[in-house]
Design a protein around this motif. Structure first.
Motif, PDB file in Angstrom:
ATOM      1  N   ALA A  58      10.988  21.538   4.301  1.00  0.00           N
ATOM      2  CA  ALA A  58      11.867  22.185   5.288  1.00  0.00           C
ATOM      3  C   ALA A  58      11.091  22.776   6.467  1.00  0.00           C
ATOM      4  CB  ALA A  58      12.740  23.255   4.650  1.00  0.00           C
ATOM      5  N   GLY A  59       9.760  22.871   6.370  1.00  0.00           N
ATOM      6  CA  GLY A  59       8.977  23.354   7.500  1.00  0.00           C
ATOM      7  C   GLY A  59       9.107  24.851   7.703  1.00  0.00           C
ATOM      8  N   GLY A  60       8.707  25.321   8.872  1.00  0.00           N
ATOM      9  CA  GLY A  60       8.750  26.746   9.165  1.00  0.00           C
ATOM     10  C   GLY A  60      10.130  27.212   9.591  1.00  0.00           C
ATOM     11  N   VAL A  61      10.261  28.504   9.676  1.00  0.00           N
ATOM     12  CA  VAL A  61      11.520  29.136  10.085  1.00  0.00           C
ATOM     13  C   VAL A  61      11.981  28.619  11.443  1.00  0.00           C
ATOM     14  CG1 VAL A  61      12.499  31.362  10.780  1.00  0.00           C
ATOM     15  CG2 VAL A  61      11.112  31.196   8.702  1.00  0.00           C
ATOM     16  N   GLU A  62      11.041  28.301  12.307  1.00  0.00           N
ATOM     17  CA  GLU A  62      11.367  27.922  13.680  1.00  0.00           C
ATOM     18  C   GLU A  62      11.827  26.469  13.824  1.00  0.00           C
ATOM     19  OE1 GLU A  62       8.075  30.874  13.272  1.00  0.00           O
ATOM     20  OE2 GLU A  62       8.415  28.832  12.551  1.00  0.00           O
ATOM     21  N   LEU A  63      11.628  25.648  12.798  1.00  0.00           N
ATOM     22  CA  LEU A  63      11.892  24.212  12.908  1.00  0.00           C
ATOM     23  C   LEU A  63      13.319  23.876  12.484  1.00  0.00           C
ATOM     24  CD1 LEU A  63       8.605  22.705  11.386  1.00  0.00           C
ATOM     25  CD2 LEU A  63       9.103  23.317  13.758  1.00  0.00           C
ATOM     26  N   PRO A  64      14.120  23.295  13.376  1.00  0.00           N
ATOM     27  CA  PRO A  64      15.482  22.908  12.993  1.00  0.00           C
ATOM     28  C   PRO A  64      15.476  21.995  11.766  1.00  0.00           C
ATOM     29  CG  PRO A  64      15.215  22.756  15.364  1.00  0.00           C
ATOM     30  CD  PRO A  64      13.848  23.010  14.798  1.00  0.00           C
ATOM     31  N   PHE A  65      16.443  22.203  10.888  1.00  0.00           N
ATOM     32  CA  PHE A  65      16.486  21.529   9.592  1.00  0.00           C
ATOM     33  C   PHE A  65      17.903  21.065   9.323  1.00  0.00           C
ATOM     34  CE2 PHE A  65      16.891  22.137   4.845  1.00  0.00           C
ATOM     35  CZ  PHE A  65      16.141  21.030   4.489  1.00  0.00           C
ATOM     36  N   GLY A  66      18.088  19.756   9.245  1.00  0.00           N
ATOM     37  CA  GLY A  66      19.407  19.218   8.950  1.00  0.00           C
ATOM     38  C   GLY A  66      19.292  17.776   8.539  1.00  0.00           C
ATOM     39  N   GLY A  67      20.220  17.323   7.731  1.00  0.00           N
ATOM     40  CA  GLY A  67      20.127  15.994   7.175  1.00  0.00           C
ATOM     41  C   GLY A  67      20.905  14.940   7.939  1.00  0.00           C
ATOM     42  N   TYR A  68      20.470  13.701   7.803  1.00  0.00           N
ATOM     43  CA  TYR A  68      21.210  12.535   8.251  1.00  0.00           C
ATOM     44  C   TYR A  68      21.988  11.973   7.054  1.00  0.00           C
ATOM     45  CZ  TYR A  68      18.555  12.037  12.668  1.00  0.00           C
ATOM     46  OH  TYR A  68      18.017  12.231  13.919  1.00  0.00           O
TER      47      TYR A  68
END
Length: 485
Positions: free
Chosen positions: A444-454
């Motif tokens: 999921a990366g860092g707090v700052e990185l947008p996270f969403g699925g395809y």
């Protein structure tokens, strides 16, 4: 400890503790023993929580200015840091994860509130150039009352990930934690109260999904829903949202691929490939569970991974091993079912069963496992196992690697391991996933990185500035002007 001596934790509604007529035992996955009891909420408590959130939003929170909301979010972050050790201890007790990982969860939870306290200052509308006699602009406004239904694998992190942007944006929230891991959500509510968050902004209703979760998703007083969990339950949540016509954010898991090219850096890649599937015993929506490796380096890489897998320390989370137990007997049985099937169709390189040894007899442990020669026809290749099981598949060309990576219905994350920038860029463009990591893999990366699925991994975006915008709606104002009277 007898059943009557177990600590009891009530629901939190409008800043008050609300007990129910029934309770749910919270089980320590490391030894299968009950450690606490939480209120078993149903439709009555859910309705009271939604009403409390609505009242606070309409009378207090929607009129609270952004600088004050930011200040309160920072105070919550400070409170989380002050209680880092207690939060970590409860998270380990609840989920079984190693205490060092639980401490990281507490740090990240605090960072979410801190990040959105700062990000709120950048949230605003825009002016629209249309014609000289019209001033047009947009406003970003909160939805009102948001429902948050979270899973058991990262309860503290995911609670903060969804609550922090919602609260910062001016919404009031009703949180339904998973019945398997509710303790840190209830402590979070207490810490928010300590930070002077107005009563009713954050309400917590523990309970079973089919009772409290279903009632919350279907409640007509909810303006927006955030759900993280299985695809099956996500479909039910989306159906409920369709009936009340409210937007949803769904994060429904993945079957994330790690693509290893011939020129990969073994010193950097091997430790992260291991961590990507064994962190929290593989119970991670973006776990790197499929290893697609070029045939020329296949044998060397699998041998290196097997050596590390065999050396991993397994035990109770409080002892801070490399890997703790699975969340429940039910989840262990599910993972062992996949392993039994995989042993018939693929090679078990290492692991494949239940570990032996002192301190592990009663808990829900599974050995970290490598299945080699897993083809797209295998269930293990396509379905989310949610356990420490790495499925290995060789490939010969980049085109073949893309076809293999795209074979599942999921599209959450992917890793690419190569020193060839051109190949990395080519692959990153073609993989239909929400996050791509190159020579790195951070779930999921860092707090700052947008996270969403395809695809079937979900709808909407969490984290980063995009996550803040998700909790606001856009209003357009157009004003026609003329000469002064």
């Amino acid at each position: 400890m007898s059943e009557t001596e177990l600590p009891r934790h009530a629901a939190v509604i409008a800043g008050k503790s609300v007990a129910t007529g029934d309770w749910i035992d919270v089980i320590d996955p490391s030894n299968a023993r009950p450690v606490a009891r939480v209120a078993r909420c149903g439709s009555t408590e859910v309705h009271a929580a939604v009403e409390a959130a609505r009242h606070t939003h309409e009378t207090v929170w929607r009129f609270t200015e952004p600088p004050e909301r930011s200040r309160l979010c920072r105070r919550i972050a400070d409170a989380l840091r002050e209680e880092r050790e207690q939060l970590a201890r409860l998270e380990t007790l609840d989920t079984g994860k190693p205490i060092s990982q639980a401490r990281t969860d507490a740090d990240v939870a605090a960072r979410y509130f801190e990040f959105y306290a700062n990000a709120l200052e950048a949230l605003g509308g825009e002016t629209i150039q249309q014609r000289p006699d019209r001033l047009a602009f947009t406003l970003r406004e909160p939805y009102g009352v948001c429902a948050h239904i979270i899973p058991w694998n990262y309860p503290l992190q995911i609670a903060a990930r969804t609550l922090a942007p919602a609260i910062a944006a001016g919404n009031c929230c009703v949180l339904k934690p998973a019945e398997d891991a509710p303790l840190t959500s209830l402590l979070l509510a207490a810490l928010a109260e300590r930070a002077s968050l107005p009563a009713g902004v954050l309400n917590v209703v523990p309970g079973y999904g089919e009772e409290a979760g279903a009632a919350l998703a279907a409640h007509p007083g909810i303006d927006r829903i955030s759900f993280t969990g299985s695809r099956k339950v996500g479909e039910l949540v989306m159906g409920a949202a369709a009936r009340t016509i409210v937007p949803v954010t769904l994060e429904l898991g993945g079957k994330s691929a790690q693509l290893v090219l011939p020129d990969f850096d073994a010193e950097r890649a091997v430790p992260q490939l291991v961590d990507a599937i064994t962190e929290h015993a593989g119970q991670n929506c973006s776990a790197g569970s499929r290893l697609l490796v070029h045939r020329s380096v296949h044998d060397h890489l699998v041998a290196a991974l097997a050596e590390r897998f065999a050396a991993l320390r397994i035990g109770p989370g409080a002892d801070d091993p490399d890997m703790g137990p699975l969340i429940s007997a039910r989840q262990r049985a599910r993972v062992l079912g996949y392993l039994a099937e995989g042993a018939r169709d693929a090679e078990v390189v290492v692991g494949g069963g239940v570990p032996e040894g002192a301190g592990r007899a009663e808990g829900f442990y599974v050995e970290p496992t490598i299945l080699d020669g897993v083809t797209p026809q295998h269930r293990a290749f396509n379905e989310e196992i949610f356990g420490p099981v790495l499925c290995v598949t060789p490939f010969d060309t980049l085109d073949e690697a893309v076809v293999l990576a795209e074979h599942t219905t999921y599209g959450l994350a992917a890793g690419i391991w190569t020193s060839d920038v051109t190949a990395a860029h080519w692959l990153a463009q073609r993989l239909r996933v929400g996050q791509v990591f190159v020579n790195d893999y951070s779930a999921a990366g860092g707090v700052e990185l947008p996270f969403g699925g395809y695809r079937r991994s979900g709808i909407g975006v969490e984290k980063g500035l995009e996550g803040l915008r998700e909790y606001t709606r856009c209003k357009t104002v157009a004003m026609r002007s003329g000469p002064p009277a």
